[in-house]
Design an enzyme around this catalytic site. Structure first.
Site, PDB file in Angstrom:
ATOM      1  CG  ASN A 225      -0.279  -0.032   2.516  1.00 19.41           C
ATOM      2  OD1 ASN A 225       0.909  -0.280   2.598  1.00 19.41           O
ATOM      3  ND2 ASN A 225      -1.023   0.195   3.578  1.00 19.41           N
ATOM      4  CB  CYS A 226       4.465   1.871   0.071  1.00 14.04           C
ATOM      5  SG  CYS A 226       5.724   3.125  -0.219  1.00 14.04           S
ATOM      6  CG  ASP A 227       0.971   6.842  -1.930  1.00 13.19           C
ATOM      7  OD1 ASP A 227       0.074   5.993  -2.103  1.00 13.19           O
ATOM      8  OD2 ASP A 227       0.790   7.906  -1.301  1.00 13.19           O
TER       9      ASP A 227
END
Length: 114
Positions: free
Chosen positions: A9-11
């Site tokens: 879920n890290c951009d």
């Protein structure tokens, strides 16, 4: 084989995955949250790129640490922090036949894969 070590879920990881997919670069994904990080692999990364590159000091996990944990950092102390809390590893870490990429920059990925 190319292997990406990250948190889904890290951009920055999302940008990296999009770039790799758009450029037809196949990779295997290793989720730090679910699978952790192998200490021997982490030490190899530290030898290759340095703990200063791998330790994400900007992230909230690191910033929330007590000051005593942030002081007198060296490779061993940084490795222990990253093993205990893999979210402190700068993301993504991409192993490929030519070396290791940490973080994302399109020009570095283009140089490595195009």
């Amino acid at each position: 084989m190319i292997k990406m070590y990250a948190i889904p879920n890290c951009d920055t990881v999302k940008k990296t995955r999009t770039w790799l997919d758009e450029h037809g670069v196949a990779y295997e994904f290793h989720d730090f949250k679910k699978e952790g990080v192998d200490p021997a692999r982490l030490m190899h990364w530290i030898e290759q790129v340095g703990w200063e590159t791998l330790l994400n000091k900007r992230g909230t996990t690191f910033r929330k640490l007590p000051d005593s944990d942030k002081q007198d950092l060296d490779a061993d102390k940084a490795a222990a922090l990253m093993i205990a809390q893999p979210s402190m590893i700068k993301r993504p870490v991409v192993e490929h036949p030519g070396g290791i990429l940490v973080g994302f920059a399109a020009e570095r990925y283009a140089a490595a894969f195009c």
